[in-house]
Motif scaffolding. Structure first.
Motif, PDB file in Angstrom:
ATOM      1  N   GLN A  20       0.739  -1.180  -0.038  1.00  0.00           N
ATOM      2  CA  GLN A  20       0.025  -0.110  -0.140  1.00  0.00           C
ATOM      3  C   GLN A  20       0.599   1.208  -0.223  1.00  0.00           C
ATOM      4  O   GLN A  20       0.457   2.415   0.187  1.00  0.00           O
ATOM      5  CB  GLN A  20      -0.851  -0.257   1.076  1.00  0.00           C
ATOM      6  N   MET A  21       1.980   1.274   0.050  1.00  0.00           N
ATOM      7  CA  MET A  21       3.061   1.959   0.206  1.00  0.00           C
ATOM      8  C   MET A  21       2.993   2.943   0.940  1.00  0.00           C
ATOM      9  O   MET A  21       3.208   4.370   0.942  1.00  0.00           O
ATOM     10  CB  MET A  21       3.220   3.614  -1.233  1.00  0.00           C
ATOM     11  N   LEU A  22       2.936   2.468   2.183  1.00  0.00           N
ATOM     12  CA  LEU A  22       2.960   2.922   3.895  1.00  0.00           C
ATOM     13  C   LEU A  22       4.524   2.676   4.161  1.00  0.00           C
ATOM     14  O   LEU A  22       4.369   3.580   5.198  1.00  0.00           O
ATOM     15  CB  LEU A  22       1.703   2.815   4.090  1.00  0.00           C
ATOM     16  N   LEU A  23       4.784   2.369   3.844  1.00  0.00           N
ATOM     17  CA  LEU A  23       5.982   2.329   4.043  1.00  0.00           C
ATOM     18  C   LEU A  23       7.281   2.945   3.684  1.00  0.00           C
ATOM     19  O   LEU A  23       8.181   3.618   4.033  1.00  0.00           O
ATOM     20  CB  LEU A  23       7.092   0.500   4.107  1.00  0.00           C
ATOM     21  N   GLU A  24       6.897   3.073   2.203  1.00  0.00           N
ATOM     22  CA  GLU A  24       7.786   4.521   1.759  1.00  0.00           C
ATOM     23  C   GLU A  24       6.643   4.632   0.543  1.00  0.00           C
ATOM     24  O   GLU A  24       6.530   4.320  -0.248  1.00  0.00           O
ATOM     25  CB  GLU A  24       9.021   3.866   0.890  1.00  0.00           C
ATOM     26  N   ARG A  25       7.201   5.664   0.464  1.00  0.00           N
ATOM     27  CA  ARG A  25       6.164   6.521  -0.392  1.00  0.00           C
ATOM     28  C   ARG A  25       6.134   5.895  -2.263  1.00  0.00           C
ATOM     29  O   ARG A  25       7.697   6.704  -2.683  1.00  0.00           O
ATOM     30  CB  ARG A  25       5.951   7.864  -0.206  1.00  0.00           C
ATOM     31  N   ALA A  26       5.745   5.997  -2.940  1.00  0.00           N
ATOM     32  CA  ALA A  26       6.059   5.664  -4.173  1.00  0.00           C
ATOM     33  C   ALA A  26       6.332   7.132  -4.945  1.00  0.00           C
ATOM     34  O   ALA A  26       5.597   7.987  -4.294  1.00  0.00           O
ATOM     35  CB  ALA A  26       4.545   4.492  -4.289  1.00  0.00           C
ATOM     36  N   LYS A  27       6.916   6.644  -5.828  1.00  0.00           N
ATOM     37  CA  LYS A  27       7.369   7.804  -6.682  1.00  0.00           C
ATOM     38  C   LYS A  27       6.750   7.285  -8.338  1.00  0.00           C
ATOM     39  O   LYS A  27       6.668   6.382  -8.570  1.00  0.00           O
ATOM     40  CB  LYS A  27       8.750   8.134  -7.355  1.00  0.00           C
ATOM     41  N   GLY A  28       6.015   8.127  -9.196  1.00  0.00           N
ATOM     42  CA  GLY A  28       4.782   7.701 -10.257  1.00  0.00           C
ATOM     43  C   GLY A  28       4.320   8.453 -10.342  1.00  0.00           C
ATOM     44  O   GLY A  28       3.989   8.994  -9.552  1.00  0.00           O
ATOM     45  N   SER A  29       3.094   8.191 -11.509  1.00  0.00           N
ATOM     46  CA  SER A  29       2.077   8.650 -11.710  1.00  0.00           C
ATOM     47  C   SER A  29       0.507   8.342 -10.978  1.00  0.00           C
ATOM     48  O   SER A  29       0.702   6.985 -10.325  1.00  0.00           O
ATOM     49  CB  SER A  29       1.615   7.912 -13.897  1.00  0.00           C
ATOM     50  N   ILE A  30       0.026   9.095 -11.312  1.00  0.00           N
ATOM     51  CA  ILE A  30      -1.364   8.947 -10.428  1.00  0.00           C
ATOM     52  C   ILE A  30      -1.818   7.122 -10.752  1.00  0.00           C
ATOM     53  O   ILE A  30      -2.421   6.055  -9.834  1.00  0.00           O
ATOM     54  CB  ILE A  30      -2.042  10.070 -10.018  1.00  0.00           C
ATOM     55  N   PRO A  31      -2.118   7.229 -11.785  1.00  0.00           N
ATOM     56  CA  PRO A  31      -2.834   5.890 -12.509  1.00  0.00           C
ATOM     57  C   PRO A  31      -1.594   4.130 -12.512  1.00  0.00           C
ATOM     58  O   PRO A  31      -2.517   3.586 -11.722  1.00  0.00           O
ATOM     59  CB  PRO A  31      -2.643   5.775 -14.003  1.00  0.00           C
ATOM     60  N   LYS A  32      -0.336   4.590 -11.842  1.00  0.00           N
ATOM     61  CA  LYS A  32       0.400   3.756 -11.618  1.00  0.00           C
ATOM     62  C   LYS A  32       0.118   3.053 -10.124  1.00  0.00           C
ATOM     63  O   LYS A  32       0.478   1.790 -10.147  1.00  0.00           O
ATOM     64  CB  LYS A  32       1.539   3.611 -12.678  1.00  0.00           C
ATOM     65  N   VAL A  50      -5.853  13.058   0.571  1.00  0.00           N
ATOM     66  CA  VAL A  50      -5.562  12.239   1.923  1.00  0.00           C
ATOM     67  C   VAL A  50      -4.979  10.825   1.910  1.00  0.00           C
ATOM     68  O   VAL A  50      -3.956  10.556   1.904  1.00  0.00           O
ATOM     69  CB  VAL A  50      -6.546  11.827   2.796  1.00  0.00           C
ATOM     70  N   GLY A  51      -5.608   9.886   0.732  1.00  0.00           N
ATOM     71  CA  GLY A  51      -5.154   7.853   1.254  1.00  0.00           C
ATOM     72  C   GLY A  51      -3.743   8.246  -0.235  1.00  0.00           C
ATOM     73  O   GLY A  51      -2.849   8.171  -0.701  1.00  0.00           O
ATOM     74  N   LEU A  52      -3.716   9.365  -1.444  1.00  0.00           N
ATOM     75  CA  LEU A  52      -2.858   9.783  -2.178  1.00  0.00           C
ATOM     76  C   LEU A  52      -1.395  10.354  -1.660  1.00  0.00           C
ATOM     77  O   LEU A  52      -0.309   9.787  -1.841  1.00  0.00           O
ATOM     78  CB  LEU A  52      -3.136  10.667  -3.393  1.00  0.00           C
ATOM     79  N   HIS A  53      -1.779  11.468  -0.317  1.00  0.00           N
ATOM     80  CA  HIS A  53      -1.123  11.835   0.268  1.00  0.00           C
ATOM     81  C   HIS A  53      -0.114  11.158   1.220  1.00  0.00           C
ATOM     82  O   HIS A  53       1.592  11.455   0.722  1.00  0.00           O
ATOM     83  CB  HIS A  53      -1.913  12.523   0.656  1.00  0.00           C
ATOM     84  N   SER A  54      -0.176   9.857   1.533  1.00  0.00           N
ATOM     85  CA  SER A  54       0.499   9.174   2.308  1.00  0.00           C
ATOM     86  C   SER A  54       0.857   8.382   1.101  1.00  0.00           C
ATOM     87  O   SER A  54       2.067   7.633   1.873  1.00  0.00           O
ATOM     88  CB  SER A  54      -1.016   8.392   3.723  1.00  0.00           C
ATOM     89  N   PHE A  59       3.142  14.055  -3.659  1.00  0.00           N
ATOM     90  CA  PHE A  59       1.518  14.431  -4.365  1.00  0.00           C
ATOM     91  C   PHE A  59       1.156  15.626  -4.064  1.00  0.00           C
ATOM     92  O   PHE A  59       0.921  16.401  -2.618  1.00  0.00           O
ATOM     93  CB  PHE A  59       0.722  13.482  -3.475  1.00  0.00           C
ATOM     94  N   GLU A  60       0.230  16.815  -4.897  1.00  0.00           N
ATOM     95  CA  GLU A  60      -0.448  17.573  -4.806  1.00  0.00           C
ATOM     96  C   GLU A  60      -1.973  17.939  -4.556  1.00  0.00           C
ATOM     97  O   GLU A  60      -1.936  17.280  -6.431  1.00  0.00           O
ATOM     98  CB  GLU A  60       0.530  19.141  -5.388  1.00  0.00           C
ATOM     99  N   ARG A  61      -2.597  18.532  -4.554  1.00  0.00           N
ATOM    100  CA  ARG A  61      -4.051  18.109  -4.922  1.00  0.00           C
ATOM    101  C   ARG A  61      -4.190  18.413  -6.185  1.00  0.00           C
ATOM    102  O   ARG A  61      -5.580  17.769  -7.407  1.00  0.00           O
ATOM    103  CB  ARG A  61      -5.040  19.199  -3.974  1.00  0.00           C
ATOM    104  N   SER A  62      -3.539  19.174  -7.034  1.00  0.00           N
ATOM    105  CA  SER A  62      -3.843  19.817  -7.967  1.00  0.00           C
ATOM    106  C   SER A  62      -3.655  18.533  -9.118  1.00  0.00           C
ATOM    107  O   SER A  62      -4.110  18.258 -10.167  1.00  0.00           O
ATOM    108  CB  SER A  62      -3.042  20.898  -9.501  1.00  0.00           C
ATOM    109  N   GLN A  63      -2.934  17.797  -8.799  1.00  0.00           N
ATOM    110  CA  GLN A  63      -2.311  16.666  -9.540  1.00  0.00           C
ATOM    111  C   GLN A  63      -3.540  15.316 -10.072  1.00  0.00           C
ATOM    112  O   GLN A  63      -3.704  15.372 -10.847  1.00  0.00           O
ATOM    113  CB  GLN A  63      -1.233  15.451  -9.287  1.00  0.00           C
ATOM    114  N   LEU A  64      -4.446  14.886  -9.205  1.00  0.00           N
ATOM    115  CA  LEU A  64      -5.410  14.756  -8.807  1.00  0.00           C
ATOM    116  C   LEU A  64      -6.409  15.002 -10.128  1.00  0.00           C
ATOM    117  O   LEU A  64      -7.420  14.023 -10.973  1.00  0.00           O
ATOM    118  CB  LEU A  64      -5.929  13.721  -7.657  1.00  0.00           C
ATOM    119  N   ASP A  65      -6.634  16.372  -9.536  1.00  0.00           N
ATOM    120  CA  ASP A  65      -7.879  17.163 -10.640  1.00  0.00           C
ATOM    121  C   ASP A  65      -7.210  17.119 -11.902  1.00  0.00           C
ATOM    122  O   ASP A  65      -8.197  17.404 -12.657  1.00  0.00           O
ATOM    123  CB  ASP A  65      -7.909  18.778  -9.987  1.00  0.00           C
ATOM    124  N   GLU A  66      -5.863  17.332 -12.489  1.00  0.00           N
ATOM    125  CA  GLU A  66      -5.368  17.343 -13.409  1.00  0.00           C
ATOM    126  C   GLU A  66      -6.036  15.632 -14.239  1.00  0.00           C
ATOM    127  O   GLU A  66      -6.236  15.454 -15.278  1.00  0.00           O
ATOM    128  CB  GLU A  66      -4.333  17.464 -13.514  1.00  0.00           C
TER     129      GLU A  66
END
Length: 350
Positions: A20-32, A50-54, A59-66
């Motif tokens: 769930q990427m809760l040990l280490e935040r992931a780098k990459g695109s939101i779809p992936k 919030v789920g993606l931020h963690s 992560f920024e809110r505008s990324q999901l909006d886009e």
């Protein structure tokens, strides 16, 4: 052949956190990231952010909006007839995998026994004809289909609809604008059958929540185990056993971290899928705290934070700050890390 390896609760906990990427935040695109975590439950729009931020670095809110506006991701009624955020690539296979099962479950409900599949299909055709390539608000859909709320609320079991922006976003949380999925995302791939689609569901679940039992997988997908089992038999999977003797399945080479791997503080939103019953054996939500998170007053759960991989309290955003309420006493190191992560989350809200 050797007996399957037995996994402890701690091993399952760290496996869940890693996937769930809760040990280490992931780098990459939101779809992936969504594909890797097994989709994201999205009844309450801010929970997606919030789920993606963690789980995502920077992560920024505008990324999901886009991503929503560009239809690289979509919100649809999928597993367990519940709104999920999924990648564009995953939408159609997941929809095909759960379509028959969720229709059958919908018709079996005692309050809907006077309704038929034929009746619901007719309502879906009427709505599709009116929608075309446009969007409609929920109120307009109710006006079109009439005063029977059972039909208007259940029509999306027979017509694939997606929530479209700006509704269902941080700034417009009311998710009341809909489009036909074929118009918003494009036509479904050819030769998309149920068994292949269920196989993708299996891969997404085990990739995000495994190792797990067949019943846990079926619970997450909202399908009867008998619909999943034939697909599992043709897949190459590895077997484990839980401490209570339950048989577990998993993807080959999926992450199984050392059980003593340190787990950082992380904040989870309402409805985070890691806290639901299908992930219960991981101990991420200690049973003595479950009534504090899920109860009759808060069936949607409450926002929680993790310390050492387990829910250790709740949080809220008030007057520009994250307020935390621990379930018990925290040591100085945990308090310090909690403050740092809270400041990071406050920036997301600002």
């Amino acid at each position: 052949m050797a007996d399957p390896r037995t996994l402890s609760e701690q091993e399952l906990n760290r496996a869940l956190l890693a996937r769930q990427m809760l040990l280490e935040r992931a780098k990459g695109s939101i779809p992936k990231v969504l594909e890797r975590m097994g989709t994201l439950q999205a009844q309450y729009a801010p929970s997606m952010y919030v789920g993606l931020h963690s789980r995502m670095e920077g992560f920024e809110r505008s990324q999901l909006d886009e991503a929503l506006e560009a239809a690289r991701v979509a919100q649809g009624t999928l597993m367990r007839a519940t709104i999920h955020l999924v990648s564009k690539a995953d939408y159609w296979p997941i929809a095909a995998g759960v379509r028959k099962g969720r229709r059958e479950a919908w018709l079996r409900a005692s309050s809907r026994r006077d309704y038929s599949a034929k009746q619901m299909a007719a309502a879906a055709r009427k709505l599709r004809s009116r929608l075309g390539t446009e969007t409609m608000k929920r109120k307009e859909i109710h006006e079109l289909l009439g005063s029977d709320s059972v039909i208007t609320n259940g029509v999306n079991m027979w017509l694939d609809l997606v929530r479209v922006p700006p509704s269902g976003t941080w700034d417009r949380r009311r998710a009341d604008l809909y489009a036909v999925a074929e118009h918003w995302l494009g036509e479904p791939p050819p030769k998309l059958d149920e068994p292949k689609s269920i196989e993708l569901l299996v891969r997404r679940y085990l990739g995000g929540f495994g190792p797990a039992s067949v019943d846990e997988l079926a619970n997450w997908a909202g399908l009867p185990p008998k619909r999943v089992t034939p697909v599992l038999k043709r897949m190459k999977l590895r077997d484990f056993t839980a401490g209570d003797g339950t048989e577990l399945i998993d993807l080959p080479r999926a992450a199984l971290p050392d059980p003593v791997t340190p787990a950082p503080v992380r904040f989870l939103p309402t409805w985070d899928a890691t806290l639901l019953v299908h992930a219960r054996r991981t101990g991420i939500l200690p049973e003595e705290h479950r009534p504090k998170v899920f109860n009759t007053r808060t069936p949607q759960s409450v926002p929680t934070f993790l310390i050492d991989g387990r829910a250790a309290g709740t949080w809220s955003y008030e007057k520009g700050k994250i307020r935390t309420k621990p379930f018990g006493k925290l040591d100085a190191g945990a308090k310090r890390e909690l403050r740092d992560e809270a400041d990071r989350l406050a920036e997301l809200h600002a």
